[in-house]
Design an enzyme around this catalytic site. Structure first.
Site, PDB file in Angstrom:
ATOM      1  N   GLU A  99      33.688 -24.788   5.514  1.00 26.61           N
ATOM      2  CA  GLU A  99      32.964 -26.028   5.908  1.00 26.61           C
ATOM      3  C   GLU A  99      31.361 -25.658   5.559  1.00 26.61           C
ATOM      4  O   GLU A  99      30.803 -26.700   5.279  1.00 26.61           O
ATOM      5  CB  GLU A  99      33.075 -26.433   7.400  1.00 26.61           C
ATOM      6  CG  GLU A  99      34.536 -26.915   7.825  1.00 26.61           C
ATOM      7  CD  GLU A  99      34.586 -26.953   9.468  1.00 26.61           C
ATOM      8  OE1 GLU A  99      34.850 -27.910   9.709  1.00 26.61           O
ATOM      9  OE2 GLU A  99      34.834 -26.102   9.934  1.00 26.61           O
ATOM     10  N   GLU A 119      42.642 -24.460  11.037  1.00 29.90           N
ATOM     11  CA  GLU A 119      42.452 -24.710  12.332  1.00 29.90           C
ATOM     12  C   GLU A 119      43.532 -25.302  12.898  1.00 29.90           C
ATOM     13  O   GLU A 119      43.892 -24.987  14.113  1.00 29.90           O
ATOM     14  CB  GLU A 119      41.224 -25.730  12.501  1.00 29.90           C
ATOM     15  CG  GLU A 119      39.749 -25.243  12.298  1.00 29.90           C
ATOM     16  CD  GLU A 119      39.395 -25.023  10.677  1.00 29.90           C
ATOM     17  OE1 GLU A 119      38.163 -24.773  10.432  1.00 29.90           O
ATOM     18  OE2 GLU A 119      40.316 -25.330   9.958  1.00 29.90           O
TER      19      GLU A 119
END
Length: 249
Positions: A99, A119
């Site tokens: 990210e 995640e």
């Protein structure tokens, strides 16, 4: 040009204090009139960044902890910045590390680099920009596959999908990033800020509405560029057959 190195052995993982330190580095870069481009990389060759520091999480750092004004890693929610940042991905970009790379404007990757958002496998979501930025950078189906399965994306595939600008041998990574930064620095700084502003402002609009925004006078960097000496300098330099000398005003 500025080089920012994330150096937290052994995996360059990021917790709140590191996010705040990174934000201060990016803020200093933004405010320094002499600096045009920043390059962000990780120490070593195994990890660009492993993302959120799960050891800090195990020690009590909350999943929704305050990472400072720039969000996770100091950049993922730093929306007001106007200068380009290049990610030089030297290894695995995992979770928040991926990210962080997505929050940069350009990505140069080493041949052995990998990108993944695992995640979902630990019961959370890639909510430091992954769910928003990745579907805008690669085809929707590919983005959904990566987020829903957590599979890794190797550097050549990332290049195939247009996620990265260059894939190079590890020993040439920073050299390639510097060369890209130098090419950026050859352009007009006000025009580059205007480009970032126009792209950011028009990204969610259709073309007609984007033109309305451009003509509205509501974009300060674009308006400043139009009235600048640099805008005239470009035309003068072309007419006189010489390289332009940018003043930044």
């Amino acid at each position: 040009m500025l080089l920012i190195t994330l150096n937290r052995p052994n995996a360059n993982a990021i917790e709140c204090s590191t996010s705040q330190e990174l934000y201060e580095a990016f803020l200093s870069f933004e405010e320094d009139a002499e600096l045009r481009v920043a390059i962000l990389t990780g120490s070593g060759q195994r990890f660009f960044s492993a993302g959120w520091d799960l050891k800090a999480a195990a020690d009590g750092e909350a999943i929704d902890a305050d990472h400072g004004p720039g969000g996770f890693a100091g950049l993922t929610e730093y929306f007001s910045r106007t200068k380009p940042v290049i990610a030089a991905v030297n290894g695995m970009a995992v979770g928040g590390g991926f990210e962080l790379a997505l929050a940069c404007d350009l990505i140069v990757a080493a041949e052995h680099a990998k990108f993944f958002l695992p995640e979902v496998q630990i019961g959370i979501t890639p909510d430091s920009g992954g769910v928003f930025r990745l579907p805008r950078r690669v085809p929707h189906a590919i983005a959904m596959e990566l987020m829903l399965t957590g599979r890794s994306l190797v550097a050549p595939e990332a290049e195939q999908w247009g996620l990265v600008n260059r894939v190079v041998a590890a020993d040439r990574l920073l050299e390639e990033a510097w060369e890209l930064a130098e090419r950026i620095c050859a352009g007009a700084p006000l025009a580059q800020r205007a480009i970032k502003e126009l792209v950011g402002g028009g990204e969610a609009l259709d073309v007609e509405d984007a033109f309305r925004l451009q003509r509205s006078g509501a974009l300060p960097h674009y308006s400043r560029m139009l009235k600048s000496m640099d805008a005239q300098e470009g035309a003068n330099a072309f007419a006189e057959g010489r390289p332009p000398v940018w003043k930044g005003y």
